[in-house]
Design a protein around this motif. Sequence first.
Motif, mmCIF file in Angstrom:
data_model
loop_
_atom_site.group_PDB
_atom_site.id
_atom_site.type_symbol
_atom_site.label_atom_id
_atom_site.label_comp_id
_atom_site.label_asym_id
_atom_site.label_seq_id
_atom_site.Cartn_x
_atom_site.Cartn_y
_atom_site.Cartn_z
ATOM 1 N N UNK A 167 0.910 -1.072 0.002
ATOM 2 C CA UNK A 167 0.121 0.096 -0.087
ATOM 3 C C UNK A 167 0.885 1.427 -0.090
ATOM 4 N N UNK A 168 2.195 1.187 0.883
ATOM 5 C CA UNK A 168 2.846 2.482 0.924
ATOM 6 C C UNK A 168 3.533 2.770 -0.679
ATOM 7 N N UNK A 169 3.960 1.666 -1.151
ATOM 8 C CA UNK A 169 4.357 1.643 -2.434
ATOM 9 C C UNK A 169 3.384 2.265 -3.536
ATOM 10 N N UNK A 170 2.055 1.662 -3.339
ATOM 11 C CA UNK A 170 0.975 2.578 -4.064
ATOM 12 C C UNK A 170 0.885 3.919 -4.020
ATOM 13 N N UNK A 171 1.141 4.281 -2.795
ATOM 14 C CA UNK A 171 0.916 5.748 -2.156
ATOM 15 C C UNK A 171 2.068 6.571 -2.825
ATOM 16 N N UNK A 172 3.004 5.778 -3.264
ATOM 17 C CA UNK A 172 4.389 6.760 -3.422
ATOM 18 C C UNK A 172 5.318 6.973 -2.464
ATOM 19 N N UNK A 173 5.423 5.925 -1.296
ATOM 20 C CA UNK A 173 6.297 5.922 -0.445
ATOM 21 C C UNK A 173 6.863 4.587 -0.245
ATOM 22 N N UNK A 174 7.611 4.106 -1.206
ATOM 23 C CA UNK A 174 8.276 2.702 -1.302
ATOM 24 C C UNK A 174 9.135 2.524 0.080
ATOM 25 N N UNK A 175 9.204 1.400 0.505
ATOM 26 C CA UNK A 175 10.011 0.862 1.665
ATOM 27 C C UNK A 175 11.171 0.185 0.800
ATOM 28 N N UNK A 176 12.277 0.446 1.125
ATOM 29 C CA UNK A 176 13.759 -0.423 0.582
ATOM 30 C C UNK A 176 13.744 -1.324 1.458
ATOM 31 N N UNK A 177 14.676 -2.119 1.024
ATOM 32 C CA UNK A 177 15.463 -3.453 1.567
ATOM 33 C C UNK A 177 14.452 -4.395 2.406
ATOM 34 N N UNK A 178 13.266 -4.795 1.469
ATOM 35 C CA UNK A 178 12.396 -5.776 1.994
ATOM 36 C C UNK A 178 13.026 -6.948 1.477
ATOM 37 N N UNK B 151 12.218 6.051 8.592
ATOM 38 C CA UNK B 151 12.610 7.025 7.488
ATOM 39 C C UNK B 151 11.297 7.360 7.033
ATOM 40 N N UNK B 152 10.424 6.241 6.748
ATOM 41 C CA UNK B 152 9.007 6.614 6.151
ATOM 42 C C UNK B 152 8.207 7.416 6.892
ATOM 43 N N UNK B 153 8.501 7.276 8.260
ATOM 44 C CA UNK B 153 7.522 7.938 9.151
ATOM 45 C C UNK B 153 8.005 9.481 9.022
ATOM 46 N N UNK B 154 9.231 9.731 9.071
ATOM 47 C CA UNK B 154 9.607 11.167 8.886
ATOM 48 C C UNK B 154 9.462 11.851 7.529
ATOM 49 N N UNK B 155 9.681 10.906 6.554
ATOM 50 C CA UNK B 155 9.424 11.660 5.292
ATOM 51 C C UNK B 155 7.953 11.625 4.844
ATOM 52 N N UNK B 156 6.939 11.092 5.363
ATOM 53 C CA UNK B 156 5.852 11.214 4.819
ATOM 54 C C UNK B 156 4.758 11.570 5.771
ATOM 55 N N UNK B 157 3.572 12.128 5.488
ATOM 56 C CA UNK B 157 2.371 12.236 6.444
ATOM 57 C C UNK B 157 1.990 10.906 6.783
ATOM 58 N N UNK B 158 1.429 10.770 8.174
ATOM 59 C CA UNK B 158 1.067 9.428 8.620
ATOM 60 C C UNK B 158 -0.116 8.657 7.655
ATOM 61 N N UNK B 159 -0.743 9.252 6.997
ATOM 62 C CA UNK B 159 -1.921 8.487 6.259
ATOM 63 C C UNK B 159 -0.933 7.701 5.119
ATOM 64 N N UNK B 160 -0.017 8.238 4.663
ATOM 65 C CA UNK B 160 0.535 7.814 3.543
ATOM 66 C C UNK B 160 1.899 6.505 4.181
ATOM 67 N N UNK B 161 2.521 7.098 5.240
ATOM 68 C CA UNK B 161 3.475 6.262 5.902
ATOM 69 C C UNK B 161 3.057 5.231 6.777
ATOM 70 N N UNK B 162 1.610 5.111 7.314
ATOM 71 C CA UNK B 162 0.910 3.937 7.596
ATOM 72 C C UNK B 162 -0.336 3.823 7.294
ATOM 73 N N UNK B 163 -0.489 3.449 6.035
ATOM 74 C CA UNK B 163 -1.737 3.245 5.157
ATOM 75 C C UNK B 163 -2.660 2.023 5.649
ATOM 76 N N UNK B 164 -2.206 1.177 6.588
ATOM 77 C CA UNK B 164 -3.154 0.084 6.994
ATOM 78 C C UNK B 164 -3.541 0.096 8.489
ATOM 79 N N UNK B 165 -4.571 0.054 8.739
ATOM 80 C CA UNK B 165 -4.985 0.145 10.098
ATOM 81 C C UNK B 165 -6.061 -1.210 10.150
ATOM 82 N N UNK B 166 -5.858 -2.111 11.007
ATOM 83 C CA UNK B 166 -6.457 -3.261 11.137
ATOM 84 C C UNK B 166 -7.482 -3.192 12.447
ATOM 85 N N UNK B 167 -8.552 -3.241 12.243
ATOM 86 C CA UNK B 167 -9.560 -3.379 13.387
ATOM 87 C C UNK B 167 -9.833 -4.822 14.022
#
Lengths: 369, 568
Positions: A167-178, B151-167
């Motif tokens: 999902x991150x990748x789809x939104x333009x925030x790819x995670x590396x080294x997976x 890194x992702x959390x610092x570079x992007x707003x939360x809704x993009x950095x953490x796109x998945x919440x599971x109830x």
Amino acid sequence: MRAMWAVMKRELNAVLRDRTMIIAILIQLFIASFSSALLIGLLSLYDPDSAGIYANIRFPVALVRPQGGNSEIITADMEALSRLLSERGLRPQTFSSLEQALQAMDNGQVRAILAPPADQEMTQSVEPPGISISPGEMRLYLPGERALASVILNILQRPLQAYENLLRERRGAPVHYTNLPGRPPTTYEFIYTVIIPILMLFPAFVAGGMTVDSLAEEVENHTLETLLSAPLTLHTVVWGKAAAALSLAVIQCIAWLGLLRLNGVTVQAAPLVLLLALISSGILSMGAAITALVFRDRERSQFVFSLSLLAASGLSIGLGVSPVTALARLSSGSYPTPWLFVRDMTIFGGALIMVVYALERVIDQVGRR
Amino acid sequence: MRDILTIAVHEIFRLARRWRWVNGGAGLSFKLRRLAPWFFILGVLLASGYLLAGRMPSLRDIPRLRFSVLGFGLYRVGVSGDLPRYLTPEGVLDGRFQVQRVTEEEGAERLRNEMIDVWIDGRQVYHRQDQRSLVCMGALRRYMQEQEILRIGNEHPPEIAFPLRVGVTYLAPGQPLPSGEGAMVDEIVIPSLMSPPTPFVEVIISLLFILPVTFISIFFTSSFMEEKLNRRLSILLSAPITPLQIILGKMIPYAIFALIAVAVIAVLTGGNVFEALLIFTPTTLFIFAIYLMVPLFYRTFKDTTFISMLVTTLTTAFMVAPAMFADAALPGGMSDLAYLSPLTLAVKMLRGESYTWRQYLFPALPMAAIFGFSMYAGTRLINEEFLMGYRPMTRKIKDAVYLMMEREHPYRSVALLSLLIIPMVYLLQLIILAFSTNLPPSLMLASLLLAAAFIEEVAKSIGIVVWIERGLATTARQVFGLAFLSGLGFLIGEKGLLLLSISQVSQTALGEAILSGGFLLIPLAVHTLFTALAGLLRLKTRLPYMVILILVTVLHSMYNFLLLRGAL
């Protein structure tokens, strides 16, 4: 020399008679086994899946296909989820409604239900974990029995994380080294950085404590005068006692190395490891002899000895020349450069020579009176 | 009270004389001044060593030291190309990795020659197939995953950095689930933030609080040892003061020192002083209680040192183990078991998290109980004959048990002894649990059952056996009555402890189950039966106590084994 041998033998006999050694060995055994038990516990509770504890647990998972929304995206999502679940060894089964999936769970056909929302692209805000959830988010249904549920949740963690990355990748925030390979490092690190240094250095602590007690006891019980009136010099007495402590330490270290080998742990450069353990025991038992001669009573000697031991180990870790690190690097074969090894050994050897010299001076001064 | 203070003041003067803070020290003739040049040389050497060895880690480096104090520089990683900061030699945040910059040719070659374990070239990661390299990969994988999330959390707003919440909803069996849009769920998880970090660093810091207490208790032990050896204790005993006053008087100065040390460490580590004192006062009492027993039972210095070492190791282990699980995702309320250790409270304090009064009392009460028991034992044991008698350990323990009981009230004493000894039984069983993990799994359960049964049987029967050996219990009926009361005392203590921990853990339903008839009567009968058997064998036969214990232990464990098999 023969006199020193006699003192040493007397000392060893006393140790064997007191059963002191048995306690010391029991302590070491306890520390080693306790810390490994703790490690297993920590691994199985904090990170069971990557520790491979759940590796053989596999179960069917229901995937509920959401209604409405963009059917192309939904199909892609469902396929991705089902692929990720299969990669973990789970068996995904697609259901068209939540009710059917719940029924399957009631019948024991599936163990958990994943219900992705119709539209993943919907923006959400991350609040501190609350209890209410918006319809645009994924739902997961687990059995009510918490112990079982926590195992299932733990196993689902990896596939869910992979899906999250997608999902991150789809939104333009790819995670590396997976998707990197590798083996869980904890056991390896534990053996070389905790167990081996403990087993090699604890005999040195024991040697130090023994020397302090033995000398302080002779002084406080006024038996030292008797010893010295026999044809024995203070040199012989002190060195004999230190030698006895040292020989016990060496025997223990050799025994631990043998046991480690029996347990299938390869210790690289075992002779050098032993040499380093011997140097540490030497420094500690002679340092202990100095403290006991200077302070003369057990109370202060033990205190000063333990305190300086603490200070010395803190300092050596701080300076980066700790025997703990050196033992870990030596036994796992990871010294960065040979010259660094030579530097460390020079420092430890130098310290040993200094302590020997200092002990000689102290014996001279005390003996003069 | 005044007597206690007098002894306390006397104790401070004794200590001061020892260390020559005041004049009049006895016979210390070696001048510390003569050592001064040596200290100077040592200082110069250390300073040059510092320059040689390079940097000293500063406080800012503490996150870098996380998990890696011991494994500092264990893995060698070569890097080349364009990298995120956390993989560069300057920016690496995990001390386990020695990171060196290499050129592309060097990287491949060093990896082949085993001079590095892993080579990272931009987005490409290379490794060998041997154990070292794979393990290094495993460690790196973990580290890189964590850092990528940061890194992702610092570079992007939360809704993009953490796109998945599971109830998450837990389904109660046979109960229809509350369906509907926007429904309530039991828990929300974010997959990449799911695994809690181990509270390793916090536990290490909270051990700092225990360290000075242990050190100070060395003095406490030494003081007793000294006065025991030079017979000053005997003089004190003949004075018109009670043993309790002697113990308290000697303990108070050290306890105050220990608490001051705790307060100082609280200030240094940025904790709340009052809260730290509240947490560590029962712990301090507990440690002193144990160190009070050491000089009472031992005579030679070497013994004392090694017994103290053993005691320190065991108590540290006992405190560290539960605290490590402070955040573990245990099923149900089991994670509250972490509160067995006061260090868990300290971990919470250091993190600024809160805990309830019950969670505070959970470790504090047993510790206070052990302190009380040890004080009682101390007052009964401090007498000339017991202190100076040089006897085998087993004999000494029997003497101690005899002294602790009251001749006039044999029945009450035996029941109370079995009840009060429970915290110690529980501590010992924990220790055996740790040892048994060394054995292969098939032997582990068996040895655990045997050892646990042995300890239980000793705890229940020792009082009765002591009465029999002293000729105070002579008939089978007496032995049976004593066994019943001992079993009863033990059962109350055992179930009480269980109830305390379980009610902490889950709902009262379980508590009720424990107190319900079947759960109580059968164990009581069994406890009584085995203890009576041991007592009768001792009374009627000439078998040594050890042999009897082994016999009863085997029977007891067979019963336990059958019970377990039935339950499973």
